[in-house]
Scaffold this motif. Structure first.
Motif, mmCIF file in Angstrom:
data_model
loop_
_atom_site.group_PDB
_atom_site.id
_atom_site.type_symbol
_atom_site.label_atom_id
_atom_site.label_comp_id
_atom_site.label_asym_id
_atom_site.label_seq_id
_atom_site.Cartn_x
_atom_site.Cartn_y
_atom_site.Cartn_z
ATOM 1 N N GLN A 1 26.755 27.589 35.381
ATOM 2 C CA GLN A 1 27.229 28.744 34.627
ATOM 3 C C GLN A 1 28.444 29.279 35.374
ATOM 4 N N ILE A 2 29.544 29.497 34.676
ATOM 5 C CA ILE A 2 30.781 29.961 35.292
ATOM 6 C C ILE A 2 31.200 31.283 34.657
ATOM 7 N N VAL A 3 31.659 32.196 35.495
ATOM 8 C CA VAL A 3 32.272 33.431 35.015
ATOM 9 C C VAL A 3 33.675 33.476 35.622
ATOM 10 N N SER A 4 34.665 33.784 34.785
ATOM 11 C CA SER A 4 36.044 33.837 35.278
ATOM 12 C C SER A 4 36.643 35.222 35.055
ATOM 13 N N PHE A 5 37.627 35.526 35.899
ATOM 14 C CA PHE A 5 38.271 36.835 35.886
ATOM 15 C C PHE A 5 39.783 36.674 35.829
ATOM 16 N N ASP A 6 40.398 37.330 34.850
ATOM 17 C CA ASP A 6 41.856 37.436 34.775
ATOM 18 C C ASP A 6 42.176 38.851 35.242
ATOM 19 N N PHE A 7 42.524 38.984 36.526
ATOM 20 C CA PHE A 7 42.676 40.285 37.162
ATOM 21 C C PHE A 7 43.971 40.979 36.762
ATOM 22 N N GLY A 8 43.840 42.261 36.518
ATOM 23 C CA GLY A 8 44.981 43.134 36.305
ATOM 24 C C GLY A 8 44.670 44.483 36.919
ATOM 25 N N THR A 9 45.693 45.254 37.227
ATOM 26 C CA THR A 9 45.452 46.548 37.867
ATOM 27 C C THR A 9 44.830 47.559 36.904
ATOM 28 N N LYS A 10 45.073 47.393 35.606
ATOM 29 C CA LYS A 10 44.506 48.310 34.607
ATOM 30 C C LYS A 10 43.265 47.755 33.935
ATOM 31 N N LYS A 11 43.228 46.428 33.767
ATOM 32 C CA LYS A 11 42.078 45.813 33.099
ATOM 33 C C LYS A 11 41.868 44.399 33.617
ATOM 34 N N ILE A 12 40.626 43.939 33.469
ATOM 35 C CA ILE A 12 40.243 42.612 33.947
ATOM 36 C C ILE A 12 39.569 41.878 32.796
ATOM 37 N N GLY A 13 40.153 40.745 32.425
ATOM 38 C CA GLY A 13 39.554 39.916 31.385
ATOM 39 C C GLY A 13 38.460 39.045 31.981
ATOM 40 N N ILE A 14 37.370 38.885 31.234
ATOM 41 C CA ILE A 14 36.227 38.110 31.729
ATOM 42 C C ILE A 14 35.792 37.123 30.655
ATOM 43 N N ALA A 15 35.469 35.911 31.112
ATOM 44 C CA ALA A 15 34.979 34.860 30.213
ATOM 45 C C ALA A 15 33.837 34.133 30.896
ATOM 46 N N VAL A 16 33.079 33.388 30.094
ATOM 47 C CA VAL A 16 31.957 32.603 30.619
ATOM 48 C C VAL A 16 32.091 31.159 30.146
ATOM 49 N N GLY A 17 31.516 30.256 30.920
ATOM 50 C CA GLY A 17 31.560 28.850 30.547
ATOM 51 C C GLY A 17 30.370 28.091 31.094
ATOM 52 N N GLN A 18 30.157 26.909 30.543
ATOM 53 C CA GLN A 18 29.065 26.011 30.933
ATOM 54 C C GLN A 18 29.640 24.644 31.264
ATOM 55 N N THR A 19 29.256 24.084 32.404
ATOM 56 C CA THR A 19 29.772 22.761 32.748
ATOM 57 C C THR A 19 29.096 21.658 31.937
ATOM 58 N N TRP B 1 24.639 37.301 33.798
ATOM 59 C CA TRP B 1 24.974 35.896 33.561
ATOM 60 C C TRP B 1 24.538 34.960 34.680
ATOM 61 N N LYS B 2 24.297 35.507 35.882
ATOM 62 C CA LYS B 2 23.843 34.717 37.030
ATOM 63 C C LYS B 2 24.657 33.428 37.228
ATOM 64 N N PRO B 3 25.958 33.587 37.429
ATOM 65 C CA PRO B 3 26.817 32.401 37.535
ATOM 66 C C PRO B 3 26.599 31.622 38.833
ATOM 67 N N ASP B 4 26.911 30.338 38.768
ATOM 68 C CA ASP B 4 26.889 29.466 39.937
ATOM 69 C C ASP B 4 28.269 29.389 40.578
ATOM 70 N N LEU B 5 29.283 29.804 39.817
ATOM 71 C CA LEU B 5 30.664 29.752 40.293
ATOM 72 C C LEU B 5 31.462 30.862 39.629
ATOM 73 N N LEU B 6 32.333 31.486 40.412
ATOM 74 C CA LEU B 6 33.251 32.497 39.890
ATOM 75 C C LEU B 6 34.676 31.973 40.042
ATOM 76 N N LEU B 7 35.448 32.095 38.990
ATOM 77 C CA LEU B 7 36.847 31.695 39.017
ATOM 78 C C LEU B 7 37.708 32.947 38.906
ATOM 79 N N VAL B 8 38.794 32.970 39.668
ATOM 80 C CA VAL B 8 39.728 34.089 39.625
ATOM 81 C C VAL B 8 41.123 33.507 39.410
ATOM 82 N N GLY B 9 41.827 34.050 38.444
ATOM 83 C CA GLY B 9 43.186 33.590 38.186
ATOM 84 C C GLY B 9 44.103 33.897 39.360
#
Length: 160
Positions: free
Chosen positions: A34-52, A82-90
């Protein structure tokens, strides 16, 4: 019973990213993550989930920071759910590959995320993800551009 002196270093090598990549299994030996990713911004952070297992991803939500402070409560809530196994950050790079102006803030976010979640974190090159996200959702007229950019981070990670 005495342990062979090379055993600990051999085990570390066998579990290393370099060895696993040599095997062609990616960074982690799990089959389904289970993957959760973050598109970081100073005002807002986009978040998505994925499955390998299915190699699918979906935009999840956009978190708005409060008074220029990261909304860690919302992030921790998502991690808990979501209990991810991996976190991705842009990783915000300039077109020439150098770090962009916001990279220092992203690095602080990355390190704190890694510390508070204890989940492995990886950077993913995010050049043009927001542009790509805006193009792909222009007909939907949604305000989830940042969450779609986070989704694209997962897609890029799948294709690396």
């Amino acid at each position: 019973m005495r342990q062979h002196p090379l055993l600990p270093s051999t085990l570390r090598w066998l579990m290393s990213t370099a060895f696993l990549k040599l095997l062609g299994t990616g960074t982690f030996p799990q089959i389904n993550m289970q993957i959760v990713s973050f598109d970081f911004g100073t005002k807002k952070i986009g978040i998505a989930v994925g499955q390998t297992e299915t190699k699918t991803s979906s935009p999840l939500e956009v978190i708005f920071n409060k008074n220029n402070a990261i909304n860690w409560d919302s992030i921790e809530s998502i991690i808990s759910e979501w209990k991810p196994d991996l976190l991705l950050v842009g990783k915000p790079l300039n077109m020439d590959g150098s770090d962009s102006d916001i990279m220092e803030k992203v690095d602080i976010f990355f390190k704190k995320l890694e510390k508070i979640t204890r989940v492995p974190c990886e950077y993913v090159d995010e050049r043009l993800t927001s542009f790509e996200a805006r193009q792909s959702i222009s007909e939907l007229k949604t305000n989830l551009v940042d969450a779609h950019a986070a989704k694209i981070l997962i897609d890029h990670w799948f294709n690396k």
